[in-house]
Scaffold this active site. Structure first.
Site, short mmCIF file in Angstrom:
data_model
loop_
_atom_site.label_atom_id
_atom_site.label_comp_id
_atom_site.label_asym_id
_atom_site.label_seq_id
_atom_site.Cartn_x
_atom_site.Cartn_y
_atom_site.Cartn_z
N LEU A 135 0.85 -1.18 0.00
CA LEU A 135 0.00 0.00 0.00
C LEU A 135 0.89 1.23 0.00
O LEU A 135 1.91 1.28 0.70
CB LEU A 135 -0.91 0.04 1.24
CG LEU A 135 -1.95 -1.08 1.40
CD1 LEU A 135 -2.72 -0.88 2.69
CD2 LEU A 135 -2.89 -1.14 0.21
N ASP A 136 0.51 2.25 -0.79
CA ASP A 136 1.23 3.52 -0.75
C ASP A 136 1.13 4.14 0.64
O ASP A 136 0.21 3.85 1.41
CB ASP A 136 0.65 4.49 -1.78
CG ASP A 136 0.81 4.00 -3.21
OD1 ASP A 136 1.79 3.28 -3.48
OD2 ASP A 136 -0.04 4.34 -4.05
N ARG A 137 2.04 5.03 0.95
CA ARG A 137 2.09 5.66 2.27
C ARG A 137 0.74 6.25 2.68
O ARG A 137 0.32 6.10 3.83
CB ARG A 137 3.17 6.76 2.28
CG ARG A 137 3.33 7.45 3.62
CD ARG A 137 4.28 8.63 3.49
NE ARG A 137 3.74 9.66 2.61
CZ ARG A 137 4.44 10.68 2.13
NH1 ARG A 137 5.72 10.79 2.42
NH2 ARG A 137 3.87 11.57 1.35
N THR A 139 -2.30 5.56 1.43
CA THR A 139 -3.45 4.67 1.25
C THR A 139 -3.72 3.97 2.58
O THR A 139 -2.81 3.47 3.23
CB THR A 139 -3.18 3.63 0.15
OG1 THR A 139 -2.97 4.30 -1.08
CG2 THR A 139 -4.36 2.68 0.01
N ARG A 237 -4.53 4.49 -9.11
CA ARG A 237 -4.38 5.94 -9.30
C ARG A 237 -4.16 6.27 -10.78
O ARG A 237 -4.76 7.22 -11.32
CB ARG A 237 -3.22 6.44 -8.44
CG ARG A 237 -3.46 6.21 -6.95
CD ARG A 237 -2.18 6.29 -6.12
NE ARG A 237 -1.61 7.63 -6.14
CZ ARG A 237 -0.45 7.94 -5.57
NH1 ARG A 237 0.28 6.99 -4.98
NH2 ARG A 237 0.00 9.19 -5.62
#
Length: 295
Positions: A135-137, A139, A237
């Site tokens: 997961l992105d920071r 998210t 995204r």
């Protein structure tokens, strides 16, 4: 961490050797090589055995997984984390916004890995960080962690076979079609170490399915549920931007911060079969507080 796994041999496995049984059970070649090199980890009816040892009906096969060296580059730090589920083989966490998953340049002590290192060190347990999904920071939502090399290998294989279902919630600009599939290849954008783009010539295969759940005409945005077939960096995204409905609050692809200060993306559901028991498992994480502007 230490782990003991036991199997009872049935009619189905009557003619198998230990090695053949474990291959049928899904053990990777790499894991079998490690077991072959460490036969003390294998016992048949309480006796140390080899992979070529034949099996009989009613036998009990036991594997002993020793502690692994702790990841020395991950500093234990006492940080709050939300554990949704934990057993001897895996952990499910509900990640907060703003918390990176892995240490990286500029993020050495504030990551999920640091928090887990502290959790296990405080219990006197060895732990190697194995995140199954990423997961992105910024998210939020569900993250799956393997606690030892066997569950890690099984879960990685399940990911490659698309046997782990991951669904997300996102708030996007505009009103997308009721449902659809985005099948567009994704590559790193020239000149950037972070940003991704659609690249029909050099991109990696990427597929995202979406369904529009609700639309707010007064806000000009929609709540969308998404299911991933692939797991490319920034996939949701980039894909939603490509069809004209970028995520709100996305600093890279749509820096519209009127309603939310980070990309409006939440890992909502993860479903899979338990890597050791085979039990069907499904977890959901409630929508984060900063999504409340939509309701």
């Amino acid at each position: 961490m230490k782990r003991t796994l036991s199997y009872t041999i049935t009619n189905k496995n009557k003619a198998d050797t230990i090695g053949a049984f474990l291959r049928d059970a899904g053990y990777s070649r790499r894991i079998l090589i490690e077991l072959k090199q460490n036969p003390e980890q294998i016992c048949l009816n309480g006796t140390p055995s080899w992979l070529n040892t034949p099996l009989q009906i009613g036998d009990t096969l036991t594997l002993f997984l020793p502690d692994e060296p702790v990841s020395s580059d991950i500093l234990p730090v006492n940080l709050p984390i939300d554990i949704v589920y934990e057993d001897e083989d895996l952990i499910i966490l509900n990640k907060a916004a703003g918390m990176p998953v892995h240490p990286s340049q500029g993020h050495h002590e504030n990551t999920l890995a640091n928090a887990l290192a502290y959790r296990f060190a405080s219990r006197g347990e060895h732990f190697v960080f194995r995140a199954v999904n990423r997961l992105d920071r910024d998210t939020t939502g569900l993250l799956l962690i393997a606690k030892h090399k066997i569950s890690g290998a099984f879960l990685s294989a399940m990911t490659a076979k698309k046997e782990i279902r991951r669904e997300y919630l996102a708030i996007v600009a505009g009103k997308p079609e009721e449902s659809g599939t985005i099948d567009l290849p994704i590559a790193r954008k020239d000149g950037s170490t972070i940003e991704r783009c659609i690249d029909m010539d050099h991109g990696e295969h990427a597929v995202t399915h979406y369904r529009c759940l609700d639309y707010r005409d007064d806000l000009g945005c929609s709540l969308v549920r998404l299911r991933l077939e692939t797991g490319r960096t920034h996939q949701i995204r980039v894909h939603m931007k490509a069809i004209g409905h970028p995520l709100l609050g996305d600093f890279l692809y749509n820096p519209d911060y009127r309603f939310i200060g980070r990309q409006a993306l939440h890992s909502y559901t993860v479903a899979f079969r338990h890597p050791i028991t085979g039990e069907a498992m499904e977890f959901t994480a409630p929508m984060p507080e900063d999504f409340s502007f939509f309701y």
